[in-house]
Design a protein around this motif. Structure first.
Motif, PDB file in Angstrom:
ATOM      1  N   TYR A  62       0.827  -1.202   0.000  1.00 43.82           N
ATOM      2  CA  TYR A  62       0.000   0.000   0.000  1.00 43.82           C
ATOM      3  C   TYR A  62       0.865   1.257   0.000  1.00 43.82           C
ATOM      4  CZ  TYR A  62      -3.252   3.628   1.357  1.00 43.82           C
ATOM      5  OH  TYR A  62      -3.971   4.784   1.391  1.00 43.82           O
ATOM      6  N   ALA A  63       1.944   1.253   0.776  1.00 51.48           N
ATOM      7  CA  ALA A  63       2.841   2.409   0.813  1.00 51.48           C
ATOM      8  C   ALA A  63       3.463   2.653  -0.559  1.00 51.48           C
ATOM      9  CB  ALA A  63       3.928   2.196   1.859  1.00 51.48           C
ATOM     10  N   LEU A  64       3.868   1.588  -1.239  1.00 53.58           N
ATOM     11  CA  LEU A  64       4.428   1.720  -2.584  1.00 53.58           C
ATOM     12  C   LEU A  64       3.374   2.224  -3.563  1.00 53.58           C
ATOM     13  CD1 LEU A  64       6.516  -1.571  -2.753  1.00 53.58           C
ATOM     14  CD2 LEU A  64       7.431   0.758  -2.841  1.00 53.58           C
ATOM     15  N   HIS A  65       2.178   1.696  -3.440  1.00 54.96           N
ATOM     16  CA  HIS A  65       1.053   2.096  -4.278  1.00 54.96           C
ATOM     17  C   HIS A  65       0.782   3.590  -4.119  1.00 54.96           C
ATOM     18  CE1 HIS A  65      -3.356   2.272  -5.184  1.00 54.96           C
ATOM     19  NE2 HIS A  65      -3.054   1.365  -6.078  1.00 54.96           N
ATOM     20  N   GLU A  66       0.775   4.044  -2.885  1.00 56.77           N
ATOM     21  CA  GLU A  66       0.522   5.451  -2.579  1.00 56.77           C
ATOM     22  C   GLU A  66       1.616   6.340  -3.168  1.00 56.77           C
ATOM     23  OE1 GLU A  66      -1.019   7.792   1.342  1.00 56.77           O
ATOM     24  OE2 GLU A  66       0.729   6.514   1.591  1.00 56.77           O
ATOM     25  N   LEU A  67       2.870   5.962  -2.991  1.00 57.07           N
ATOM     26  CA  LEU A  67       3.980   6.749  -3.519  1.00 57.07           C
ATOM     27  C   LEU A  67       3.942   6.822  -5.048  1.00 57.07           C
ATOM     28  CD1 LEU A  67       6.906   5.504  -1.238  1.00 57.07           C
ATOM     29  CD2 LEU A  67       5.911   7.804  -1.278  1.00 57.07           C
ATOM     30  N   ALA A  68       3.564   5.720  -5.685  1.00 58.51           N
ATOM     31  CA  ALA A  68       3.490   5.695  -7.143  1.00 58.51           C
ATOM     32  C   ALA A  68       2.445   6.676  -7.640  1.00 58.51           C
ATOM     33  CB  ALA A  68       3.174   4.284  -7.627  1.00 58.51           C
ATOM     34  N   PHE A  69       1.282   6.692  -7.007  1.00 59.36           N
ATOM     35  CA  PHE A  69       0.233   7.611  -7.437  1.00 59.36           C
ATOM     36  C   PHE A  69       0.606   9.067  -7.157  1.00 59.36           C
ATOM     37  CE2 PHE A  69      -3.002   4.245  -8.048  1.00 59.36           C
ATOM     38  CZ  PHE A  69      -3.562   4.740  -9.223  1.00 59.36           C
ATOM     39  N   LEU A  70       1.359   9.309  -6.112  1.00 57.55           N
ATOM     40  CA  LEU A  70       1.804  10.671  -5.827  1.00 57.55           C
ATOM     41  C   LEU A  70       2.738  11.177  -6.923  1.00 57.55           C
ATOM     42  CD1 LEU A  70       2.408  10.524  -1.963  1.00 57.55           C
ATOM     43  CD2 LEU A  70       0.606  11.777  -3.178  1.00 57.55           C
ATOM     44  N   THR A  71       3.598  10.302  -7.437  1.00 57.85           N
ATOM     45  CA  THR A  71       4.481  10.715  -8.526  1.00 57.85           C
ATOM     46  C   THR A  71       3.679  10.959  -9.806  1.00 57.85           C
ATOM     47  OG1 THR A  71       5.001   8.457  -9.295  1.00 57.85           O
ATOM     48  CG2 THR A  71       6.385   9.385  -7.569  1.00 57.85           C
TER      49      THR A  71
END
Length: 205
Positions: A62-71
């Protein structure tokens, strides 16, 4: 730098180390086949260390998913500088394609990888960043409709149609299906296809 600031920096550095290792393993093996122990081995720490920062591997995902969408959201920022809604739509598509081609791993995390979101306590918010990205597209589509495009269509259907086309286009590329053409003109083909799609929209999709 004070003690608390140093500890916070060390915590952020360790989280970043864990996330980078997990992202590599998730992309190589899938989420289900990646264990906490495998992530720990990759960074040469014990599994217990991982649990100091993340509850389980689903929370890591989930943390990776969130960071990807932020980029992705940051990549879309230039669209806000454009006044004309149809020009916004065209640029949004260009930026989406560019981001996908330049960040295949992040695109995989956002849109292609089977995720364990249903296992998260925060599952109600798990697609929030995805909703925000789609919301931006919806907003632009509504502006286009006010300008006379997408006649006799509702905004949600029009937005889903646009997203489905572009997602399909980049997925064909990322999954290596353009190798059937047996040359190195993949990006040229993507641009030509998108240009044709835009002309179809302009002439009354």
């Amino acid at each position: 730098m004070g003690i608390s600031e140093r500890k916070e920096r060390e915590r952020e550095d360790m989280q970043r180390l864990i996330l980078n290792a997990a992202r590599k393993l998730f992309l190589e093996n899938g989420v289900e086949k990646t264990s906490i122990r495998a992530i720990a081995d990759a960074i040469e720490y014990s599994p217990a260390t991982i649990y100091l920062y993340f509850k389980d591997k689903n929370e890591i995902f989930y943390a990776l998913h969130e960071l990807a969408f932020l980029t992705l959201a940051e990549h879309f920022r230039p669209v806000s500088l454009i006044k004309d809604p149809f020009a916004q739509l065209v640029e949004l598509g260009h930026l989406y394609i560019q981001w996908a081609v330049e960040n295949p791993g992040l695109y995989e995390l956002c849109f292609l990888m089977e995720s364990p979101m249903e296992a998260l306590a925060c599952r109600d918010e798990s697609w929030e960043h995805g909703k925000n990205s789609f919301g931006l597209l919806m907003h632009i589509i509504e502006g286009c409709m006010a300008a006379g495009y997408f006649k006799q269509h509702d905004p949600e259907s029009a937005a889903l149609t646009v997203w489905s086309y572009i997602h399909g286009l980049v997925t064909i590329f990322l999954r290596g299906r353009m190798k059937l053409f047996d040359d190195d003109r993949d990006i040229e083909r993507i641009k030509a296809s998108y240009s044709l799609f835009i002309k179809m929209v302009q002439h009354g999709l």
